[in-house]
Write a protein that holds these residues in place. Structure first.
Motif, short mmCIF file in Angstrom:
data_model
loop_
_atom_site.label_atom_id
_atom_site.label_comp_id
_atom_site.label_asym_id
_atom_site.label_seq_id
_atom_site.Cartn_x
_atom_site.Cartn_y
_atom_site.Cartn_z
N LEU A 1 0.79 -1.20 0.08
CA LEU A 1 0.14 0.09 0.25
C LEU A 1 0.93 1.18 0.09
O LEU A 1 0.59 2.32 -0.61
CB LEU A 1 -0.91 0.06 1.26
N TYR B 1 -6.81 9.50 3.82
CA TYR B 1 -8.42 9.66 3.11
C TYR B 1 -8.47 11.09 2.93
O TYR B 1 -9.46 11.22 2.13
CB TYR B 1 -9.45 9.14 4.30
N ASP C 1 -11.08 3.37 -0.33
CA ASP C 1 -10.98 3.78 1.04
C ASP C 1 -11.60 2.35 1.99
O ASP C 1 -10.92 2.19 3.12
CB ASP C 1 -11.77 5.01 1.44
N SER D 1 -8.80 -0.14 1.88
CA SER D 1 -7.57 0.02 2.38
C SER D 1 -7.98 -0.06 4.21
O SER D 1 -7.49 -0.14 4.77
CB SER D 1 -7.01 1.46 2.07
N PHE E 1 -5.82 -1.35 7.01
CA PHE E 1 -5.32 -0.43 8.01
C PHE E 1 -5.89 -0.86 9.40
O PHE E 1 -5.08 -1.02 10.38
CB PHE E 1 -5.94 1.06 7.79
#
Length: 238
Positions: free
Chosen positions: A38, A108, A137, A140, A144
């Motif tokens: 990423l 973001y 988002d 991810s 995250f």
């Protein structure tokens, strides 16, 4: 509805973060490698965006002035304070929630899609960019949250405030600027945003600890620097 794209983005982050928390049993090796992937992807995206700038001098000036303003305001420290306040309220381990909150908030909120998508929502009622950003988002957020913890979920709050404010303000932009000027402002904003995204990628890879949040004012300096440069060019040319 002006905020439809932003609300879809917020929902995607929340769902992704919750899914990531459930999948927190993913082996550390996989998490680490995926995060590195990423980070590399974020850097490539940032490079692509930064090359869109048509005025590199304005980009440099915006970054310098914006960073100085950000350091004076201490944006990153304030974001960390919010994260630590959430830790106390939720009883999380020290640094865990704050780290996830700040990292996800920056990823973001900093970038062309957040700003351009919100402007498109406000100016034309077109939410396609934010719908695409929502998918990115959301995926991810899974990674995250499984790596950085539940703090990622709370990044949905600044996303709502940031993108929502831009979308609402954009409904009034046409009264003050023409289409050509708006396009030029978006180009320079994208260029500076690309540099900030590169910095985020470097942070994700753990190569350096760059205080990216304190560079956020650079985005606004770049955008509003365009009409200033245009005015000065006309003044000197006359």
């Amino acid at each position: 509805m002006v905020l439809l794209g932003t609300l879809a983005n917020v929902a995607a982050i929340i769902v992704g973060a919750l899914a990531g928390k459930v999948l927190s049993g993913i082996p550390e090796g996989i998490k680490k490698t995926v995060m590195h992937g990423l980070g590399l992807a974020v850097i490539i995206l940032g490079l692509k965006m930064s090359f869109e700038s048509k005025n590199y001098l304005l980009m440099i000036i915006s970054l310098v002035i914006g960073t100085i303003l950000g350091e004076l305001i201490q944006i990153e420290d304030r974001l960390n304070q919010v994260g630590k306040w959430l830790e106390k309220k939720l009883g999380g381990k020290e640094g865990g929630i704050a780290n996830g909150f700040v990292t996800a908030t920056l990823v973001y909120c900093v970038g062309a899609m957040a700003v351009l998508g919100s402007l498109d929502s406000g100016l034309r009622g077109n939410h396609e960019v934010l719908y695409t950003k929502s998918l990115l988002d959301g995926f991810s957020a899974v990674i995250f949250a499984s790596t950085l913890g539940i703090g990622v979920l709370f990044s949905a709050i600044p996303v709502l405030l940031y993108q929502g404010s831009i979308a609402l303000l954009a409904t009034q932009i046409n009264q003050f600027a023409g289409e050509d000027l708006i396009s030029a402002m978006l180009v320079e904003l994208t260029g500076v945003g690309g540099l900030l995204i590169i910095a985020i990628g470097i942070n994700v890879l753990g190569l350096l600890k760059i205080r990216v949040a304190n560079m956020l004012p650079s985005l606004f300096i770049a955008a509003f620097g365009v009409p200033v440069v245009t005015w000065l060019t006309k003044l000197l040319g006359s």
